[in-house]
Scaffold this active site. Structure first.
Site, PDB file in Angstrom:
ATOM      1  N   CYS A 102      79.144  -2.485  57.978  1.00 34.71           N
ATOM      2  CA  CYS A 102      80.620  -2.514  57.895  1.00 34.71           C
ATOM      3  C   CYS A 102      81.216  -3.566  58.825  1.00 34.71           C
ATOM      4  O   CYS A 102      82.444  -3.738  58.841  1.00 34.71           O
ATOM      5  CB  CYS A 102      81.205  -1.151  58.272  1.00 34.71           C
ATOM      6  SG  CYS A 102      80.434   0.243  57.455  1.00 34.71           S
ATOM      7  N   HIS A 119      85.770   3.974  59.088  1.00 35.73           N
ATOM      8  CA  HIS A 119      85.324   3.987  57.688  1.00 35.73           C
ATOM      9  C   HIS A 119      84.766   5.370  57.402  1.00 35.73           C
ATOM     10  O   HIS A 119      83.862   5.825  58.111  1.00 35.73           O
ATOM     11  CB  HIS A 119      84.254   2.920  57.484  1.00 35.73           C
ATOM     12  CG  HIS A 119      83.573   2.979  56.144  1.00 35.73           C
ATOM     13  ND1 HIS A 119      84.254   3.169  54.965  1.00 35.73           N
ATOM     14  CD2 HIS A 119      82.252   2.880  55.809  1.00 35.73           C
ATOM     15  CE1 HIS A 119      83.393   3.186  53.958  1.00 35.73           C
ATOM     16  NE2 HIS A 119      82.171   3.016  54.437  1.00 35.73           N
ATOM     17  N   HIS A 121      83.375   8.347  54.358  1.00 38.79           N
ATOM     18  CA  HIS A 121      82.904   8.633  53.001  1.00 38.79           C
ATOM     19  C   HIS A 121      83.456   9.995  52.570  1.00 38.79           C
ATOM     20  O   HIS A 121      82.814  10.709  51.797  1.00 38.79           O
ATOM     21  CB  HIS A 121      81.379   8.656  52.962  1.00 38.79           C
ATOM     22  CG  HIS A 121      80.742   7.293  52.967  1.00 38.79           C
ATOM     23  ND1 HIS A 121      79.442   7.073  52.597  1.00 38.79           N
ATOM     24  CD2 HIS A 121      81.235   6.076  53.279  1.00 38.79           C
ATOM     25  CE1 HIS A 121      79.155   5.784  52.702  1.00 38.79           C
ATOM     26  NE2 HIS A 121      80.224   5.157  53.131  1.00 38.79           N
ATOM     27  N   GLU A 148     105.381  16.471  54.099  1.00 40.15           N
ATOM     28  CA  GLU A 148     105.680  16.232  55.520  1.00 40.15           C
ATOM     29  C   GLU A 148     104.673  15.294  56.195  1.00 40.15           C
ATOM     30  O   GLU A 148     105.043  14.429  56.989  1.00 40.15           O
ATOM     31  CB  GLU A 148     105.733  17.582  56.250  1.00 40.15           C
ATOM     32  CG  GLU A 148     106.041  17.505  57.734  1.00 40.15           C
ATOM     33  CD  GLU A 148     107.484  17.089  58.050  1.00 40.15           C
ATOM     34  OE1 GLU A 148     108.292  16.964  57.116  1.00 40.15           O
ATOM     35  OE2 GLU A 148     107.781  16.886  59.247  1.00 40.15           O
ATOM     36  N   HIS A 204      83.590   5.440  46.827  1.00 42.72           N
ATOM     37  CA  HIS A 204      82.912   5.154  48.097  1.00 42.72           C
ATOM     38  C   HIS A 204      83.602   5.837  49.292  1.00 42.72           C
ATOM     39  O   HIS A 204      82.982   6.655  49.960  1.00 42.72           O
ATOM     40  CB  HIS A 204      82.862   3.626  48.276  1.00 42.72           C
ATOM     41  CG  HIS A 204      82.144   3.139  49.488  1.00 42.72           C
ATOM     42  ND1 HIS A 204      81.524   1.908  49.545  1.00 42.72           N
ATOM     43  CD2 HIS A 204      81.971   3.680  50.719  1.00 42.72           C
ATOM     44  CE1 HIS A 204      80.973   1.736  50.736  1.00 42.72           C
ATOM     45  NE2 HIS A 204      81.243   2.799  51.476  1.00 42.72           N
TER      46      HIS A 204
HETATM   47  C1  LIG Z   1      74.658   6.417  52.863  1.00 40.95           C
HETATM   48  S1  LIG Z   1      74.409   4.723  53.107  1.00 40.95           S
HETATM   49  C2  LIG Z   1      76.032   4.116  53.375  1.00 40.95           C
HETATM   50  C3  LIG Z   1      76.100   2.639  53.711  1.00 40.95           C
HETATM   51  O1  LIG Z   1      75.601   1.879  52.654  1.00 40.95           O
HETATM   52  C4  LIG Z   1      77.523   2.223  53.967  1.00 40.95           C
HETATM   53  O2  LIG Z   1      78.343   2.566  52.860  1.00 40.95           O
HETATM   54  C5  LIG Z   1      78.109   2.787  55.205  1.00 40.95           C
HETATM   55  O3  LIG Z   1      79.226   3.259  55.211  1.00 40.95           O
HETATM   56  C6  LIG Z   1      77.412   2.783  56.499  1.00 40.95           C
HETATM   57  O4  LIG Z   1      76.785   1.585  56.763  1.00 40.95           O
HETATM   58  P1  LIG Z   1      76.014   1.388  58.138  1.00 40.95           P
HETATM   59  O5  LIG Z   1      75.373   0.045  58.033  1.00 40.95           O
HETATM   60  O6  LIG Z   1      75.031   2.508  58.294  1.00 40.95           O
HETATM   61  O7  LIG Z   1      77.062   1.465  59.239  1.00 40.95           O
HETATM   62 ZN   LIG Z   2      80.415   3.071  53.426  1.00 30.81          ZN
END
Ligand SMILES: CSC[C@@H](O)[C@@H](O)C(=O)COP(=O)(O)O
Ligand SMILES: [Zn+2]
Length: 242
Positions: A102, A119, A121, A148, A204
Site C-alpha cells: 500500500c 486502509h 478491508h 447524524e 476490496h
Molecule cells: C489478504 S492480502 C491483501 C493485500 O493484497 C493488500 O490488499 C493489502 O491490503 C495489504 O497489503 P500489505 O502489503 O500486506 O500491506
Molecule cells: Zn488491501
C-alpha cells in the site's frame, strides 16, 4: 511473523525506539491491533501509515498486522519518490521484510497533506461498493444523507465538517490485481473529488486519510458506521438519500 524475521533489524533503530505511546512506531502496532478486532485488517489485509515531521512510518507487507511490533516498522525520509519503488528513500528497513504494498497509496495521501492514512478491508465497505454498482452503475459514488454520523466527515480541507442535511459522497474506484496498481485510480479520484478524505475500492475496501492520526481514525470509524448502517437500511428497503 516468525522469530527469524525479527532476529536482526536494520540500522537507525533509534527512529523506531520510543517510550512515548503516541510515537508512530508504537501507534501503528497499537492501531492495527484495534483495527484487527474491528474486522478492518484481518488475514494480513489492510494497514496504516503515519507521517511524523519528515519521516513516514510504514508497516511490513503480508504479515499478521495485529501482531506487528515497532521493530518491524519501515521509515522513509519525506518527501520521497513515489515511483519507481527502488527510488524510495528508506532510512530504516527491517531485514527479511518488505514494505507494505500500500506504500504508493499512502504516499499519495501524504502528498495531499495527510498525516495518517488507513486502509481497511472492512466487509461493510466492500458490500456498499457492490450495492452501489448494482443499483447505480460502475461510475457512481456511495451517497448517504440525513444521518447524524455524517457530521464526523470533513466538507473538505479547511471547510469544516459536513452537516446533518448534507449529502456525503465517497468515490469508488475499480480494484486491480496488485495493490500498487490502485495508485493511478486513487490519484484520479482525488483530482476529480478534491474535497474527499476517502476512496472506496470495489470488491476490496477503502483508503481513508486525515490531517492527523485522530482525524484519520475517527473519519474511518464514522465511514464504517455509515457503511454498516447503509447495508442494514438496504436490507430493510430504506433509501440512503432522502
Ligand atoms: C489478504 S492480502 C491483501 C493485500 O493484497 C493488500 O490488499 C493489502 O491490503 C495489504 O497489503 P500489505 O502489503 O500486506 O500491506
Ligand atoms: Zn488491501
Amino acid at each position: 511473523m516468525s522469530s527469524a524475521d525479527q532476529a536482526v533489524e536494520a540500522t537507525n533503530d533509534q527512529l523506531i525506539q520510543s517510550t512515548d505511546p503516541e510515537h508512530p512506531a508504537n501507534l501503528i502496532p497499537e492501531l492495527c491491533r484495534k483495527f484487527y478486532n474491528w474486522g478492518w485488517v484481518t488475514g494480513t489485509g489492510g494497514g496504516t501509515s503515519i507521517r511524523h515531521g519528515d519521516h513516514i512510518f510504514i508497516a511490513p507487507s503480508g504479515v499478521q498486522k495485529e501482531l506487528m511490533k515497532s521493530e518491524n516498522i519501515f521509515v522513509l525520509q519525506w518527501p520521497t519518490a513515489k515511483y519507481p519503488a527502488e527510488a524510495r528513500n528508506y532510512i530504516r528497513k527491517p531485514l527479511k521484510l518488505n514494505p507494505s504494498a500500500c506504500t504508493p497509496l499512502f504516499l499519495t495521501a501524504f502528498e495531499q497533506g495527510a498525516g495518517c492514512c488507513i486502509h481497511t478491508h472492512s466487509q461493510w465497505a466492500v458490500l456498499v461498493t457492490l450495492l452501489v454498482e448494482r443499483e447505480k452503475g460502475p461510475d457512481a459514488c456511495f451517497e448517504i444523507s440525513t444521518i447524524e454520523q455524517i457530521k464526523g466527515i470533513p466538507r473538505g480541507k479547511g471547510k469544516g465538517m459536513l452537516g446533518y442535511h448534507d449529502t456525503l459522497s465517497i468515490p469508488i474506484i475499480d480494484n486491480t490485481a496488485f495493490e500498487e496498481d490502485l495508485t493511478s485510480g486513487l490519484e484520479a479520484a482525488m483530482k476529480k473529488y478534491p474535497d474527499t478524505y476517502a476512496v472506496l475500492v470495489r470488491r476490496h475496501g477503502i483508503y481513508v486519510w486525515g490531517d492527523n492520526v485522530a482525524k484519520a481514525k475517527t473519519q474511518c470509524e464514522s465511514l464504517d458506521y455509515l457503511f454498516q448502517l447503509a447495508v442494514e437500511m438496504h436490507k430493510l428497503g430504506l433509501p440512503w438519500v432522502k
